[in-house]
Design a protein around this motif. Structure first.
Motif, PDB file in Angstrom:
ATOM      1  N   MET A  52       0.693  -0.954   0.070  1.00 33.62           N
ATOM      2  CA  MET A  52      -0.029  -0.159  -0.107  1.00 33.62           C
ATOM      3  C   MET A  52       0.801   1.279   0.023  1.00 33.62           C
ATOM      4  O   MET A  52       0.708   2.101  -0.696  1.00 33.62           O
ATOM      5  N   LEU A  55       2.331   1.863  -3.424  1.00 32.65           N
ATOM      6  CA  LEU A  55       1.449   2.483  -4.385  1.00 32.65           C
ATOM      7  C   LEU A  55       1.135   3.786  -4.181  1.00 32.65           C
ATOM      8  O   LEU A  55       1.082   4.478  -5.157  1.00 32.65           O
ATOM      9  N   VAL A  56       0.915   4.164  -2.642  1.00 30.14           N
ATOM     10  CA  VAL A  56       0.757   5.598  -2.462  1.00 30.14           C
ATOM     11  C   VAL A  56       1.682   6.448  -2.953  1.00 30.14           C
ATOM     12  O   VAL A  56       1.544   7.375  -3.602  1.00 30.14           O
ATOM     13  N   PHE A  59       1.672   6.912  -6.704  1.00 25.30           N
ATOM     14  CA  PHE A  59       0.428   7.876  -7.178  1.00 25.30           C
ATOM     15  C   PHE A  59       0.797   9.279  -6.909  1.00 25.30           C
ATOM     16  O   PHE A  59       0.560  10.114  -7.829  1.00 25.30           O
ATOM     17  N   SER A  91      -9.318   4.581 -11.823  1.00 27.71           N
ATOM     18  CA  SER A  91      -8.270   4.142 -10.908  1.00 27.71           C
ATOM     19  C   SER A  91      -8.750   4.653  -9.462  1.00 27.71           C
ATOM     20  O   SER A  91      -8.286   3.763  -8.443  1.00 27.71           O
ATOM     21  N   LEU A  92      -9.340   5.523  -9.136  1.00 31.49           N
ATOM     22  CA  LEU A  92      -9.810   6.061  -7.883  1.00 31.49           C
ATOM     23  C   LEU A  92     -10.878   5.005  -7.300  1.00 31.49           C
ATOM     24  O   LEU A  92     -10.760   4.402  -6.101  1.00 31.49           O
ATOM     25  N   ARG A  93     -11.547   4.510  -8.271  1.00 33.29           N
ATOM     26  CA  ARG A  93     -12.639   3.126  -7.707  1.00 33.29           C
ATOM     27  C   ARG A  93     -11.869   2.104  -7.575  1.00 33.29           C
ATOM     28  O   ARG A  93     -12.068   1.441  -6.482  1.00 33.29           O
ATOM     29  N   GLY A  94     -10.859   1.674  -8.315  1.00 32.65           N
ATOM     30  CA  GLY A  94     -10.153   0.886  -8.109  1.00 32.65           C
ATOM     31  C   GLY A  94      -9.507   0.763  -6.854  1.00 32.65           C
ATOM     32  O   GLY A  94      -9.020  -0.330  -5.955  1.00 32.65           O
ATOM     33  N   TRP A  95      -8.777   1.922  -6.550  1.00 34.15           N
ATOM     34  CA  TRP A  95      -7.961   2.017  -5.498  1.00 34.15           C
ATOM     35  C   TRP A  95      -8.779   1.872  -4.276  1.00 34.15           C
ATOM     36  O   TRP A  95      -8.394   1.253  -3.146  1.00 34.15           O
ATOM     37  N   ALA A  96     -10.121   2.516  -3.990  1.00 33.63           N
ATOM     38  CA  ALA A  96     -10.824   2.316  -2.812  1.00 33.63           C
ATOM     39  C   ALA A  96     -11.276   0.869  -2.614  1.00 33.63           C
ATOM     40  O   ALA A  96     -11.296   0.430  -1.628  1.00 33.63           O
ATOM     41  N   LEU A  98      -9.375  -1.681  -3.616  1.00 38.30           N
ATOM     42  CA  LEU A  98      -8.392  -2.462  -3.015  1.00 38.30           C
ATOM     43  C   LEU A  98      -8.035  -2.120  -1.446  1.00 38.30           C
ATOM     44  O   LEU A  98      -7.682  -2.919  -0.625  1.00 38.30           O
ATOM     45  N   ILE A  99      -8.326  -0.951  -1.216  1.00 39.81           N
ATOM     46  CA  ILE A  99      -8.239  -0.640   0.497  1.00 39.81           C
ATOM     47  C   ILE A  99      -9.066  -1.397   1.290  1.00 39.81           C
ATOM     48  O   ILE A  99      -9.013  -1.994   2.169  1.00 39.81           O
TER      49      ILE A  99
END
Ligand code: CUA
Length: 340
Positions: A52, A55-56, A59, A91-96, A98-99
């Motif tokens: 994580m 990834l952060v 980004f 990508s934001l949806r995917g990121w959320a 994933l979290i």
């Protein structure tokens, strides 16, 4: 980054990399089932959180690059709206997701590990540990009072047999922690806590009080000896025997001094006139590796130094300095050395 800053940044990583992950007091080298489970979840959390983090950072780097390149805006968007950016939204949806998935994984695994820590196997060995400022009283209950072993600052456990350790405190809150065996559990006055351990590897381990409990919190350690069932039975049988009175000489004189001075008002030596329980039971003192709850090795010189000046070794300890002549001190130590 300056050279000094680079060195300051690299030093802890270098130390971490070079330091061995094996040892008698580290959760990175599990010697029992519970510590192995904790080690598993620790590694899982390290990988998930490490991924994580990367990834952060990725980004963040991407956003900074985009900002630097600059993008000519066609028209400023109306208030409350932004330009549609399908890639970014996806990508934001995917990121959320994933979290959320990562959090669900960690919560589930930590719940399961927590449950597994409380499980005791069949026929567990019962051990009672009572914390005092600043030492550990250790008891192994028996069918009769004569079958009960009392010792201090050292816990013997047979390998591959589950044990349940009952944890109590006589004064303030302490915390029992043998990291190679399991996590920490508090010892709270007026309350009884339990810890299950199943040691899987022979050898000595070390534990430490893990809750600040006063001046000598740092010198409140204990030894753990994991041994074969045969060795454990032999140890138990030896611990049940009363101390043999020395036949004569300096040892006999030392015993007399011990019983008649303040020593006998706090300590117990089975088979002697000293029968108090304010301090550690000394009946088999010489079978233990350390004295003063891990503060010193159990040698003649350290014993003499400890008795001659307890405050010098452990400032704040309730053990008083008993005024003894040099000769009496020497004989008391000789007597203690007979307590095998
Ligand atoms: Cu006991 Cu810290």
């Amino acid at each position: 980054m300056s050279r000094a800053a680079r060195a300051a940044w690299a030093t802890p990583w270098l130390a971490f990399g070079l330091s061995s992950c094996r040892g008698v007091q580290t959760m990175l080298d599990p010697a029992g089932d519970q510590a192995a489970h904790i080690g598993d979840i620790w590694r899982l959390m390290l990988w998930v959180c490490g991924a994580m983090y990367l990834l952060v950072m990725g980004f963040l780097g991407w956003a900074l690059l985009r900002a630097r390149r600059g993008r000519p805006e066609a028209e400023p968007p109306a208030a409350g709206h932004t330009h549609a950016e399908p890639l970014l939204e996806r990508s934001l949806r995917g990121w959320a997701s994933l979290i959320v998935a990562g959090l669900i994984l960690l919560v589930t695994v930590s719940f399961l590990v927590d449950r597994s820590l409380a499980e005791t196997g069949p026929d567990p060995l019962q051990v009672k540990v009572t914390a005092h400022q600043w030492w550990w009283e250790v008891e192994y209950p028996g069918k009769t009072p004569q079958d009960q072993v009392v010792t201090a600052n050292e816990i013997h456990l047979p390998v591959n047999r589950p044990a349940v350790i009952e944890l109590k405190s006589q004064d303030v809150i302490h915390s029992f922690w043998a990291p190679n065996l399991s996590g920490k559990t508090d010892l709270i006055p007026g309350r009884t806590n339990y810890m299950a351990v199943t040691p899987r590897r022979l050898g000595p381990l070390r534990g430490q009080c893990a809750e600040f409990c006063g001046l000598q919190h740092a010198q409140m350690a204990f030894d753990v000896v994991v041994e074969t069932p045969q060795a454990f039975d032999a140890w138990r049988a030896a611990q049940l025997k009363a101390a043999e009175a020395p036949g004569g000489g300096p040892e006999a004189h030392g015993k007399q001094v011990f019983e008649q001075s303040a020593c006998g008002l706090c300590h117990n030596v089975q088979g002697s006139e000293a029968g108090a329980s304010n301090g550690p039971d000394l009946t088999h003192l010489m079978s233990r590796a350390h004295i003063a709850a891990g503060a010193r090795p159990n040698t003649r010189a350290d014993l003499a130094a400890w008795i001659a000046d307890p405050q010098g070794v452990k400032p704040g300890t309730p053990m008083p300095r008993v005024p003894l002549s040099a000769n009496d001190l020497k004989d008391v130590v000789s007597y203690l050395e007979t307590l095998k």
